[in-house]
Design an enzyme around this catalytic site. Structure first.
Site, PDB file in Angstrom:
ATOM      1  N   GLY A 164       0.818  -1.212   0.000  1.00  0.00           N
ATOM      2  CA  GLY A 164       0.000   0.000   0.000  1.00  0.00           C
ATOM      3  C   GLY A 164       0.845   1.253   0.000  1.00  0.00           C
ATOM      4  O   GLY A 164       0.561   2.219  -0.716  1.00  0.00           O
ATOM      5  N   TYR A 165       1.904   1.238   0.796  1.00  0.00           N
ATOM      6  CA  TYR A 165       2.801   2.387   0.877  1.00  0.00           C
ATOM      7  C   TYR A 165       3.496   2.620  -0.461  1.00  0.00           C
ATOM      8  O   TYR A 165       3.567   3.759  -0.949  1.00  0.00           O
ATOM      9  CB  TYR A 165       3.832   2.154   1.975  1.00  0.00           C
ATOM     10  CG  TYR A 165       4.768   3.305   2.223  1.00  0.00           C
ATOM     11  CD1 TYR A 165       4.384   4.371   3.028  1.00  0.00           C
ATOM     12  CD2 TYR A 165       6.041   3.332   1.661  1.00  0.00           C
ATOM     13  CE1 TYR A 165       5.244   5.443   3.264  1.00  0.00           C
ATOM     14  CE2 TYR A 165       6.905   4.392   1.887  1.00  0.00           C
ATOM     15  CZ  TYR A 165       6.508   5.441   2.684  1.00  0.00           C
ATOM     16  OH  TYR A 165       7.356   6.502   2.914  1.00  0.00           O
ATOM     17  N   ALA A 166       4.008   1.545  -1.064  1.00  0.00           N
ATOM     18  CA  ALA A 166       4.703   1.677  -2.346  1.00  0.00           C
ATOM     19  C   ALA A 166       3.759   2.216  -3.419  1.00  0.00           C
ATOM     20  O   ALA A 166       4.135   3.090  -4.214  1.00  0.00           O
ATOM     21  CB  ALA A 166       5.279   0.327  -2.770  1.00  0.00           C
TER      22      ALA A 166
END
Length: 260
Positions: A164-166
């Protein structure tokens, strides 16, 4: 005007998100030292007089500038719009928008729940777009303004156990480009910084893992974890008149990581 004068931010008002501690705090203080008054927003602020005693507020005041704090949970769309309305009423002119607030959830992809995904995307990407659109439209109408996003090395790489962060940080870098394509001709500069491995709460788990920490340090030519203060010069530059012809750039500040 001399070259150093182009970096001055006197008379500017900067809205800095996620500035209670860490990277955002360092940026807020650096912008104040450059001459800007600071409007700060963070989940950790209370909206009471207690905020005037926060480390960020005290450091900004020490630099001789004004500081006003607002609480907001960027994962809550209703709160976000209420915050925007309040800030616009209190500060009709925002010259600099620093989209720094962010979050991270670590789980392998097969265990990365919808709730994890939705929360990270809402804070790291959706809220950033809404803030940029709502404050950016005023900048476009005025014909001037600076917007700086905090992207990441994972705007270029996939990372491990942070899908999700990437995805969100890749989106931030492309969003900076998309807005720059529309607004550069309107006098509004939109850019991003991509911090390397910085010693903050978000990287505490990595720094506590001896194997991961060693692997990271072995790849960084500078031979150390970065500090929030290492990012300030890049942000002040992108927020200043010295960057008037810089548009859609993601400026990497990583101790050389991406060069390896």
């Amino acid at each position: 005007m001399g070259i150093l004068d182009q970096f001055k931010l006197d008379g500017k008002i900067a809205l800095v998100t996620g500035c209670y501690q860490g990277i955002g705090q360092a940026i807020a203080i650096g912008l104040a030292q450059g001459g800007a008054d600071i409007v700060g927003v963070d989940m950790s602020f209370t909206g009471t007089d207690k905020d005037t005693e926060s480390e960020t507020a005290l450091a900004v005041k020490k630099a001789g500038k004004n500081f006003k704090a607002y609480p907001c949970d960027f994962s809550d769309r209703k709160q976000l719009y209420e915050f925007i309305t309040k800030v616009k009423a209190d500060h009709p002119r925002i010259d600099i928008l620093i989209n720094n607030a962010g979050t991270i959830k670590r789980k392998p992809a097969v265990e990365h729940s919808d709730d994890y995904w939705d929360f990270v995307i809402s804070v790291n990407l959706t809220a950033q777009f809404i803030l940029s659109r709502e404050f950016g439209k005023d900048m476009v109408a005025r014909g001037s303004g600076k917007i700086v996003f905090t992207a990441s090395l994972l705007s270029f790489q996939g990372g491990i156990t942070v899908p999700g962060y990437a995805a969100s940080k890749s989106g931030v870098a492309r969003l900076a480009m998309a807005l720059a394509n529309e607004w550069a001709s309107k006098g509004v500069n939109v850019n991003a910084i991509a911090p390397g491995y910085i010693a903050t709460a978000n990287t505490a788990a990595l720094r506590a893992d001896p194997e991961r920490s060693k692997a990271i340090l072995d790849r960084i030519p500078a031979g150390r974890w970065g500090t929030p203060e290492d990012l300030v010069g890049a942000v002040v530059f992108l927020s200043s008149g010295a960057a008037d012809y810089v548009n859609g750039v993601t400026l990497i500040v990583d101790g050389g990581w991406m060069g390896r």
